[in-house]
Design an enzyme around this catalytic site. Structure first.
Site, PDB file in Angstrom:
ATOM      1  N   ASP A 150       0.846  -1.198   0.000  1.00 49.39           N
ATOM      2  CA  ASP A 150       0.000   0.000   0.000  1.00 49.39           C
ATOM      3  C   ASP A 150       0.877   1.242   0.000  1.00 49.39           C
ATOM      4  O   ASP A 150       1.414   1.628   1.033  1.00 49.39           O
ATOM      5  CB  ASP A 150      -0.897  -0.007   1.247  1.00 49.39           C
ATOM      6  CG  ASP A 150      -1.979  -1.045   1.104  1.00 49.39           C
ATOM      7  OD1 ASP A 150      -2.085  -1.932   1.963  1.00 49.39           O
ATOM      8  OD2 ASP A 150      -2.709  -0.972   0.093  1.00 49.39           O
ATOM      9  N   MET A 171       1.392   5.066  -0.128  1.00 50.45           N
ATOM     10  CA  MET A 171       0.611   6.266   0.199  1.00 50.45           C
ATOM     11  C   MET A 171       1.523   7.484   0.229  1.00 50.45           C
ATOM     12  O   MET A 171       2.644   7.392   0.752  1.00 50.45           O
ATOM     13  CB  MET A 171      -0.044   6.074   1.568  1.00 50.45           C
ATOM     14  CG  MET A 171      -0.958   4.850   1.620  1.00 50.45           C
ATOM     15  SD  MET A 171      -1.663   4.623   3.265  1.00 50.45           S
ATOM     16  CE  MET A 171      -2.401   2.990   3.044  1.00 50.45           C
ATOM     17  N   HIS A 216      -0.396  -1.116  -4.793  1.00 53.88           N
ATOM     18  CA  HIS A 216      -1.633  -0.308  -4.768  1.00 53.88           C
ATOM     19  C   HIS A 216      -1.217   1.128  -4.505  1.00 53.88           C
ATOM     20  O   HIS A 216      -0.829   1.469  -3.378  1.00 53.88           O
ATOM     21  CB  HIS A 216      -2.529  -0.864  -3.647  1.00 53.88           C
ATOM     22  CG  HIS A 216      -3.762  -0.061  -3.403  1.00 53.88           C
ATOM     23  ND1 HIS A 216      -4.550  -0.277  -2.292  1.00 53.88           N
ATOM     24  CD2 HIS A 216      -4.361   0.928  -4.101  1.00 53.88           C
ATOM     25  CE1 HIS A 216      -5.574   0.555  -2.320  1.00 53.88           C
ATOM     26  NE2 HIS A 216      -5.477   1.300  -3.410  1.00 53.88           N
ATOM     27  N   MET A 254      -1.852   4.745  -3.754  1.00 52.28           N
ATOM     28  CA  MET A 254      -2.794   5.731  -3.238  1.00 52.28           C
ATOM     29  C   MET A 254      -2.046   7.062  -3.235  1.00 52.28           C
ATOM     30  O   MET A 254      -1.626   7.589  -2.196  1.00 52.28           O
ATOM     31  CB  MET A 254      -3.269   5.342  -1.827  1.00 52.28           C
ATOM     32  CG  MET A 254      -4.216   4.154  -1.847  1.00 52.28           C
ATOM     33  SD  MET A 254      -4.368   3.291  -0.298  1.00 52.28           S
ATOM     34  CE  MET A 254      -3.000   2.158  -0.436  1.00 52.28           C
ATOM     35  N   MET A 273     -12.530  -1.317  -3.153  1.00 59.47           N
ATOM     36  CA  MET A 273     -12.122  -0.985  -1.792  1.00 59.47           C
ATOM     37  C   MET A 273     -13.238  -1.303  -0.800  1.00 59.47           C
ATOM     38  O   MET A 273     -14.394  -0.937  -1.009  1.00 59.47           O
ATOM     39  CB  MET A 273     -11.776   0.508  -1.688  1.00 59.47           C
ATOM     40  CG  MET A 273     -10.543   0.943  -2.463  1.00 59.47           C
ATOM     41  SD  MET A 273      -9.042   0.081  -1.977  1.00 59.47           S
ATOM     42  CE  MET A 273      -8.871   0.619  -0.282  1.00 59.47           C
ATOM     43  N   PHE A 287      -5.618   3.655   5.542  1.00 63.28           N
ATOM     44  CA  PHE A 287      -5.169   2.994   6.769  1.00 63.28           C
ATOM     45  C   PHE A 287      -5.610   1.536   6.812  1.00 63.28           C
ATOM     46  O   PHE A 287      -6.662   1.190   6.256  1.00 63.28           O
ATOM     47  CB  PHE A 287      -5.731   3.723   8.011  1.00 63.28           C
ATOM     48  CG  PHE A 287      -5.203   5.124   8.142  1.00 63.28           C
ATOM     49  CD1 PHE A 287      -5.886   6.191   7.555  1.00 63.28           C
ATOM     50  CD2 PHE A 287      -3.999   5.376   8.798  1.00 63.28           C
ATOM     51  CE1 PHE A 287      -5.380   7.488   7.627  1.00 63.28           C
ATOM     52  CE2 PHE A 287      -3.496   6.664   8.878  1.00 63.28           C
ATOM     53  CZ  PHE A 287      -4.186   7.730   8.291  1.00 63.28           C
ATOM     54  N   ASP A 342     -10.230  -5.156  -1.154  1.00 60.55           N
ATOM     55  CA  ASP A 342      -9.147  -4.693  -0.293  1.00 60.55           C
ATOM     56  C   ASP A 342      -9.667  -3.805   0.835  1.00 60.55           C
ATOM     57  O   ASP A 342     -10.326  -2.803   0.577  1.00 60.55           O
ATOM     58  CB  ASP A 342      -8.196  -3.867  -1.183  1.00 60.55           C
ATOM     59  CG  ASP A 342      -7.014  -3.307  -0.456  1.00 60.55           C
ATOM     60  OD1 ASP A 342      -6.265  -2.530  -1.076  1.00 60.55           O
ATOM     61  OD2 ASP A 342      -6.831  -3.637   0.734  1.00 60.55           O
ATOM     62  N   GLY A 343      -9.387  -4.264   2.070  1.00 59.01           N
ATOM     63  CA  GLY A 343      -9.711  -3.383   3.205  1.00 59.01           C
ATOM     64  C   GLY A 343     -10.763  -3.992   4.108  1.00 59.01           C
ATOM     65  O   GLY A 343     -11.897  -4.212   3.680  1.00 59.01           O
ATOM     66  N   GLY A 344     -10.375  -4.273   5.367  1.00 56.67           N
ATOM     67  CA  GLY A 344     -11.339  -4.755   6.362  1.00 56.67           C
ATOM     68  C   GLY A 344     -11.750  -6.197   6.187  1.00 56.67           C
ATOM     69  O   GLY A 344     -12.737  -6.655   6.761  1.00 56.67           O
TER      70      GLY A 344
HETATM   71  C1  DX5 Z   1      -6.079   0.639   2.891  1.00 60.47           C
HETATM   72  C2  DX5 Z   1      -5.254  -0.415   2.165  1.00 60.47           C
HETATM   73  C3  DX5 Z   1      -5.600  -1.835   2.532  1.00 60.47           C
HETATM   74  C4  DX5 Z   1      -5.412  -2.113   3.986  1.00 60.47           C
HETATM   75  C5  DX5 Z   1      -5.788  -3.548   4.287  1.00 60.47           C
HETATM   76  O1  DX5 Z   1      -5.820   1.888   2.315  1.00 60.47           O
HETATM   77  O2  DX5 Z   1      -5.461  -0.294   0.784  1.00 60.47           O
HETATM   78  O3  DX5 Z   1      -4.758  -2.726   1.788  1.00 60.47           O
HETATM   79  O4  DX5 Z   1      -4.075  -1.924   4.328  1.00 60.47           O
HETATM   80  O5  DX5 Z   1      -5.537  -3.723   5.637  1.00 60.47           O
HETATM   81  P1  DX5 Z   1      -6.639  -4.385   6.587  1.00 60.47           P
HETATM   82  O6  DX5 Z   1      -6.784  -5.773   6.055  1.00 60.47           O
HETATM   83  O7  DX5 Z   1      -6.002  -4.312   7.934  1.00 60.47           O
HETATM   84  O8  DX5 Z   1      -7.870  -3.557   6.438  1.00 60.47           O
HETATM   85 ZN    ZN Z   2      -4.402  -1.779  -0.573  1.00 60.54          ZN
END
Ligand code: DX5
Ligand code: ZN
Length: 214
Positions: free
Chosen positions: A34, A36, A65, A67, A136, A142, A172-174
């Site tokens: 990730d 950023m 990825h 961002m 997403m 985060f 991706d995410g959560g």
């Molecule tokens: C958020 C990222 C995700 C995140 C996934 O901006 O793109 O990849 O890190 O982490 P968890 O699985 O902890 O949500």
């Molecule tokens: Zn990601």
């Protein structure tokens, strides 16, 4: 079988090398980075040097990825550092067609993604150009956030836009053990998970459980 892309954002930076070296044997299929820039999202993470130095430790494809605002500026850095796939946010690119072509000019796969509240229809003009679409499950920026419950619905809608094209659908995410089956049923080919994979350092068990084989 669904594939798992552990997000290194959830690993302890002091042991990235150990984590990456273990993930191959633990059943991971990609390693998700990730990136950023502190501008597109209010967080700052991996530079290309980290990928370059981790690359020799893993046989897994590096799934980057971005961002970042104006992704074209840094795509060459990550392509040369070892990215096998680069996904960018449509909201961040001045010219998505050009960004896709730039990624492909390095001989690597191109992916696109959107913030959860952006209109999925924005993907339609690009479906014949990309190798992957990332949906997403949280606002980018985060790890460890709560999964948006409408994510499976957005996955199904995106799957419809993809049709029978050879495009990978990644979420991706959560992602956790409860919502992973919902995402798989909704058509996801790849689950990105950070918190859930790295929990208690039980990488292999967590990955197996996410795949539904434990
Ligand atoms: C958020 C990222 C995700 C995140 C996934 O901006 O793109 O990849 O890190 O982490 P968890 O699985 O902890 O949500
Ligand atoms: Zn990601």
């Amino acid at each position: 079988m669904v594939k798992i892309a552990p997000s290194l954002l959830a690993a302890n930076s002091a042991s990235f090398g150990k984590a990456v070296a273990c993930l191959d044997a633990a059943g991971a299929d990609f390693i998700h980075f990730d990136v950023m820039d502190g501008h597109f999202v209010p967080n700052l993470t991996f530079g290309p040097k980290i990928l370059k130095e981790l690359k020799p430790l893993s046989q897994l494809p590096f799934d980057v990825h971005l961002m970042v605002t104006n992704p074209d500026d840094c795509i060459p850095w990550y392509a040369e550092a070892g990215a096998d796939l680069i996904t960018f946010h449509l909201e961040a690119s001045l010219n998505p067609l050009q960004t896709i072509q730039l990624i492909k000019s390095f001989g690597i796969k191109a992916g696109v993604t959107l913030r959860p509240n952006s209109d999925v229809q924005l993907l339609t003009p690009l479906v014949d150009l990309v190798d992957l679409i990332l949906v997403m499950g949280v606002q980018p920026g985060f790890g460890g956030q709560k999964f948006y419950d409408d994510t499976p619905e957005r996955l199904m809608y995106t799957k419809k836009i993809i049709g029978n094209r050879p495009i990978l659908l990644e979420v991706d995410g959560g992602i956790n053990f409860q919502n992973a089956p919902l995402c798989i049923d909704a058509g996801a080919d790849i689950l990105v998970a950070g918190t859930t994979v790295f929990k208690n350092d039980a990488y292999a068990d967590n990955i197996a459980k996410l795949k539904g084989i434990a």
